[in-house]
Design a protein around this motif. Structure first.
Motif: not given
Length: 303
Positions: A43-48
């Motif tokens: 959803k965020l297009k980020l690696k968390l």
């Protein structure tokens, strides 16, 4: 777009060392946790989260999300409580961290009493003698006993609490009593490992003096559980340094005897640590803090 459920879920991940630990906390399978985390990252297009062999670490973006999630969720909970307060109702979730032994003996009964008075309130009580200070702001109230070197949290004293040196009559009959702190080097001492303190350095101040005397003990026995070291002392295994709240009953009954009474040990007041100041504090936190102060000012362990 992520929602509040996603934020709450990620906060749980951030407060655990691995996805497996998160799964246990949520009572779901590890693949379920992994799948939901992947959905949030997509959803965020980020690696968390960085996944390692047996643990995880948050990326810079993950750390930012965890902190902002804490603030957002706290605001949402506070808003919910403000709305409910129009009906004079304390609600939401009160999160408390307390030491293991003291929490079982004195905090847990007050939690059930408080929740019983406010049926719309839920309470999470975690007991630990080795709290993770990095997640201190995840709790509404942290009960602390001991030497607090530094903290960014607000402190509220609940009760005075002295520390005593004591041993059983059986130990004294066999080995005698120390007359000075230096004599402890010739005795069997028992250490409690807690709060990252230097537990083998025992510090004394003679009554009527400001001069402190420190003695480095070589403990015959050591444990991270206060109940264990008290049982060892009761069994005549050695000398312990322990809080008044924990040994008051045994000193009164004669099961333990106070030693070196001409000296004072550093006090260990019982305090509440809070992550917010008074103006921003929720009603549930303020009311529970009032209950703690009301009960502990009477020092129930000395009744």
């Amino acid at each position: 777009m992520i929602n509040s459920d996603d934020l709450r879920f990620f906060r749980i991940i951030a407060n655990h060392s691995s996805l497996a630990a998160t799964a246990r906390a949520l009572n779901v399978t590890p693949p379920t946790v992994t799948q939901r985390l992947q959905i949030i990252e997509q959803k965020l297009k980020l690696k968390l989260v960085e996944r390692h062999a047996r643990q995880i670490s948050l990326t810079d973006e993950g750390l930012l999300l965890a902190e902002r999630a804490r603030l957002i969720l706290a605001e949402m909970d506070d808003l919910h409580e403000v709305l409910n307060s129009q009906q004079h109702e304390i609600s939401g979730c009160l999160k408390i961290l307390a030491p293991l032994g003291f929490g079982q003996e004195y905090i847990a009964p007050l939690v059930t009493e408080f929740q019983g008075q406010h049926q719309s309130l839920s309470v999470e009580l975690e007991l630990s003698d080795n709290p993770d200070w990095s997640s201190g702001h995840a709790w509404d109230i942290m009960i602390y006993i001991g030497e607090l070197r530094s903290s960014s949290l607000k402190l509220s004293v609940l009760a005075a609490n002295r520390r005593f040196l004591c041993a059983s009559p059986a130990y004294i009959a066999r080995y005698g009593q120390p007359e000075t702190p230096a004599d402890l080097r010739q005795h069997a001492c028992i250490a409690l490992r807690e709060n990252a303190e230097d537990v083998t350095m025992w510090r004394f101040t003679a009554n009527g003096s400001d001069k402190q005397e420190a003695v480095r003990i070589n403990p015959r026995l050591a444990s991270n559980d206060g109940r264990v070291i008290k049982q060892w002392a009761l069994a005549g295994c050695g000398i312990i340094q322990r809080s008044e709240w924990d040994v008051a009953a045994q000193l009164k009954s004669g099961e333990l005897v106070r030693l070196l009474s001409d000296y004072q040990l550093p006090s260990a007041d019982i305090v509440a640590l809070l992550g917010t100041d008074l103006r921003a504090r929720s009603a549930r936190t303020s009311k529970f803090l009032e209950l703690l102060k009301e009960r502990f000012v009477q020092q129930p362990w000395n009744q």
